[in-house]
Design a protein around this motif. Structure first.
Motif, PDB file in Angstrom:
ATOM      1  N   SER A  83      26.742  54.419  42.507  1.00  0.00           N
ATOM      2  CA  SER A  83      27.561  54.721  43.686  1.00  0.00           C
ATOM      3  C   SER A  83      29.019  54.911  43.304  1.00  0.00           C
ATOM      4  N   LEU A  84      29.501  54.097  42.364  1.00  0.00           N
ATOM      5  CA  LEU A  84      30.887  54.241  41.920  1.00  0.00           C
ATOM      6  C   LEU A  84      31.088  55.575  41.204  1.00  0.00           C
ATOM      7  N   GLY A  85      30.091  55.975  40.428  1.00  0.00           N
ATOM      8  CA  GLY A  85      30.174  57.270  39.764  1.00  0.00           C
ATOM      9  C   GLY A  85      30.254  58.416  40.755  1.00  0.00           C
ATOM     10  N   GLU A  86      29.565  58.281  41.879  1.00  0.00           N
ATOM     11  CA  GLU A  86      29.616  59.307  42.917  1.00  0.00           C
ATOM     12  C   GLU A  86      30.942  59.273  43.666  1.00  0.00           C
ATOM     13  N   LEU A  87      31.520  58.075  43.783  1.00  0.00           N
ATOM     14  CA  LEU A  87      32.784  57.943  44.509  1.00  0.00           C
ATOM     15  C   LEU A  87      33.929  58.692  43.839  1.00  0.00           C
ATOM     16  N   GLY A  97      43.195  53.856  44.985  1.00  0.00           N
ATOM     17  CA  GLY A  97      42.560  53.253  43.823  1.00  0.00           C
ATOM     18  C   GLY A  97      41.200  52.659  44.125  1.00  0.00           C
ATOM     19  N   LEU A  98      40.615  52.073  43.098  1.00  0.00           N
ATOM     20  CA  LEU A  98      39.325  51.408  43.218  1.00  0.00           C
ATOM     21  C   LEU A  98      39.365  50.157  42.356  1.00  0.00           C
ATOM     22  N   CYS A  99      38.937  49.034  42.925  1.00  0.00           N
ATOM     23  CA  CYS A  99      38.927  47.776  42.188  1.00  0.00           C
ATOM     24  C   CYS A  99      37.537  47.156  42.250  1.00  0.00           C
ATOM     25  N   LEU A 100      37.165  46.492  41.170  1.00  0.00           N
ATOM     26  CA  LEU A 100      35.873  45.817  41.093  1.00  0.00           C
ATOM     27  C   LEU A 100      36.110  44.325  40.927  1.00  0.00           C
ATOM     28  N   VAL A 101      35.311  43.536  41.635  1.00  0.00           N
ATOM     29  CA  VAL A 101      35.435  42.075  41.614  1.00  0.00           C
ATOM     30  C   VAL A 101      34.076  41.481  41.248  1.00  0.00           C
ATOM     31  N   ALA A 102      34.074  40.504  40.351  1.00  0.00           N
ATOM     32  CA  ALA A 102      32.885  39.695  40.076  1.00  0.00           C
ATOM     33  C   ALA A 102      33.184  38.287  40.569  1.00  0.00           C
ATOM     34  N   ASP A 185      38.332  55.949  32.033  1.00  0.00           N
ATOM     35  CA  ASP A 185      37.839  54.571  32.068  1.00  0.00           C
ATOM     36  C   ASP A 185      36.329  54.579  32.306  1.00  0.00           C
ATOM     37  N   GLU A 186      35.562  54.066  31.372  1.00  0.00           N
ATOM     38  CA  GLU A 186      34.110  54.026  31.512  1.00  0.00           C
ATOM     39  C   GLU A 186      33.702  52.890  32.443  1.00  0.00           C
ATOM     40  N   TRP A 187      32.637  53.130  33.224  1.00  0.00           N
ATOM     41  CA  TRP A 187      32.163  52.107  34.161  1.00  0.00           C
ATOM     42  C   TRP A 187      31.699  50.860  33.434  1.00  0.00           C
ATOM     43  N   ALA A 188      31.104  51.039  32.263  1.00  0.00           N
ATOM     44  CA  ALA A 188      30.658  49.881  31.485  1.00  0.00           C
ATOM     45  C   ALA A 188      31.842  49.013  31.071  1.00  0.00           C
ATOM     46  N   ARG A 189      32.976  49.658  30.749  1.00  0.00           N
ATOM     47  CA  ARG A 189      34.179  48.904  30.370  1.00  0.00           C
ATOM     48  C   ARG A 189      34.766  48.179  31.575  1.00  0.00           C
ATOM     49  N   LEU A 191      33.111  47.106  34.186  1.00  0.00           N
ATOM     50  CA  LEU A 191      32.210  45.991  34.456  1.00  0.00           C
ATOM     51  C   LEU A 191      32.427  44.873  33.440  1.00  0.00           C
ATOM     52  N   GLU A 192      32.612  45.232  32.187  1.00  0.00           N
ATOM     53  CA  GLU A 192      32.854  44.232  31.143  1.00  0.00           C
ATOM     54  C   GLU A 192      34.141  43.464  31.416  1.00  0.00           C
ATOM     55  N   ARG A 193      35.174  44.163  31.869  1.00  0.00           N
ATOM     56  CA  ARG A 193      36.448  43.490  32.141  1.00  0.00           C
ATOM     57  C   ARG A 193      36.312  42.453  33.260  1.00  0.00           C
ATOM     58  N   VAL A 194      35.644  42.845  34.358  1.00  0.00           N
ATOM     59  CA  VAL A 194      35.557  41.896  35.478  1.00  0.00           C
ATOM     60  C   VAL A 194      34.653  40.717  35.130  1.00  0.00           C
ATOM     61  N   GLU A 195      33.586  40.951  34.365  1.00  0.00           N
ATOM     62  CA  GLU A 195      32.702  39.842  34.011  1.00  0.00           C
ATOM     63  C   GLU A 195      33.364  38.907  33.004  1.00  0.00           C
ATOM     64  N   ASN A 196      34.162  39.446  32.087  1.00  0.00           N
ATOM     65  CA  ASN A 196      34.914  38.598  31.166  1.00  0.00           C
ATOM     66  C   ASN A 196      35.973  37.791  31.925  1.00  0.00           C
ATOM     67  N   ALA A 197      36.591  38.421  32.930  1.00  0.00           N
ATOM     68  CA  ALA A 197      37.584  37.714  33.736  1.00  0.00           C
ATOM     69  C   ALA A 197      36.932  36.589  34.533  1.00  0.00           C
ATOM     70  N   LEU A 198      35.725  36.844  35.060  1.00  0.00           N
ATOM     71  CA  LEU A 198      34.989  35.800  35.768  1.00  0.00           C
ATOM     72  C   LEU A 198      34.662  34.642  34.829  1.00  0.00           C
ATOM     73  N   LEU A 199      34.233  34.954  33.616  1.00  0.00           N
ATOM     74  CA  LEU A 199      33.915  33.924  32.637  1.00  0.00           C
ATOM     75  C   LEU A 199      35.155  33.084  32.319  1.00  0.00           C
ATOM     76  N   ALA A 200      36.311  33.757  32.190  1.00  0.00           N
ATOM     77  CA  ALA A 200      37.557  33.035  31.925  1.00  0.00           C
ATOM     78  C   ALA A 200      37.909  32.103  33.075  1.00  0.00           C
ATOM     79  N   ALA A 201      37.662  32.560  34.307  1.00  0.00           N
ATOM     80  CA  ALA A 201      37.935  31.722  35.482  1.00  0.00           C
ATOM     81  C   ALA A 201      37.036  30.485  35.478  1.00  0.00           C
ATOM     82  N   ARG A 202      35.776  30.649  35.140  1.00  0.00           N
ATOM     83  CA  ARG A 202      34.839  29.524  35.110  1.00  0.00           C
ATOM     84  C   ARG A 202      35.197  28.552  33.988  1.00  0.00           C
TER      85      ARG A 202
END
Length: 214
Positions: A83-87, A97-102, A185-189, A191-202
């Motif tokens: 869906s993000l790719g279509e957006l 802009g567009l922001c992703l949150v984990a 900016d690749e979607w995989a990158r 996603l990796e950034r938000v999941e790494n940020a979530l891990l740092a928060a935990r």
């Protein structure tokens, strides 16, 4: 000396006024949910006052709105990425802009119950056009915010985070956030950034928001 107004009558009039004012506002998912609950309460008040015709009428309104507000299932992570790719092919929808949150509930007891409650909170706090998906490898969620910059997305995240304790009975949230950086900016990158940020928060003790910058 004038007689005091019956509490049920006062509550009924106040609720009828609030509903009338709410109906004058632009319709959205959060408003429909509030109206549904309010009509159910109003039906009960009318029944207590012996006005069974009005009670039935308001109950039908509650039932109608409840049916309309049934929420679709959460997106799968892959479906969200598609869906993000279509957006990105629709610049007007991306706007500023567009922001992703984990995000994920803190604690060893977090599970599918917390995921369901968290999804309900996001649907109330966010707009209908924002996308919500399962994170995939955990009971966390992904939230895609369109037409928002990073600063605005942080405000949304903090609003969700501070609302969670009331929703969950005292729990806390860890959250990771990153903004899409454009066509390169690749979607995989992202996603990796938000999941790494979530891990740092935990790892930092939870109950906080971290931004993915790498």
């Amino acid at each position: 000396m004038p007689s005091e107004e019956h509490p049920v009558s006062a509550d009924r009039e106040a609720l009828e006024l609030a509903i009338a004012q709410a109906q004058a506002q632009p319709s959205n998912q959060a408003l429909a949910a509030w109206l549904s609950v309010s009509y159910e309460r109003l039906s009960t008040l009318c029944e207590q006052a012996g006005d069974f015709e009005a009670a039935l009428r308001h109950y039908r309104q509650f039932h109608h709105l409840s049916a309309l507000s049934l929420k679709p299932d959460l997106l799968a992570r892959d479906a969200l990425m598609q869906s993000l790719g279509e957006l990105v092919l629709q610049p007007k929808r991306l706007g500023s802009g567009l922001c992703l949150v984990a995000l994920e509930a803190d604690g060893q007891a977090s599970g599918t119950g917390e995921q369901t409650q968290l999804a309900e909170l996001l649907r109330r706090q966010c707009r209908p056009e924002d996308l919500i998906a399962r994170q995939g490898h955990s009971n966390g969620l992904l939230l895609a915010l369109t037409d928002v910059d990073l600063a605005s997305a942080r405000k949304v995240c903090e609003r969700v985070r501070t609302s969670w304790p009331q929703q969950s009975g005292g729990g806390s949230l860890s959250m990771g956030l990153s903004a899409w950086r454009g066509p390169a900016d690749e979607w995989a990158r992202l996603l990796e950034r938000v999941e790494n940020a979530l891990l740092a928060a935990r790892r930092g003790g939870g109950n906080c928001l971290r931004s993915g910058a790498a």
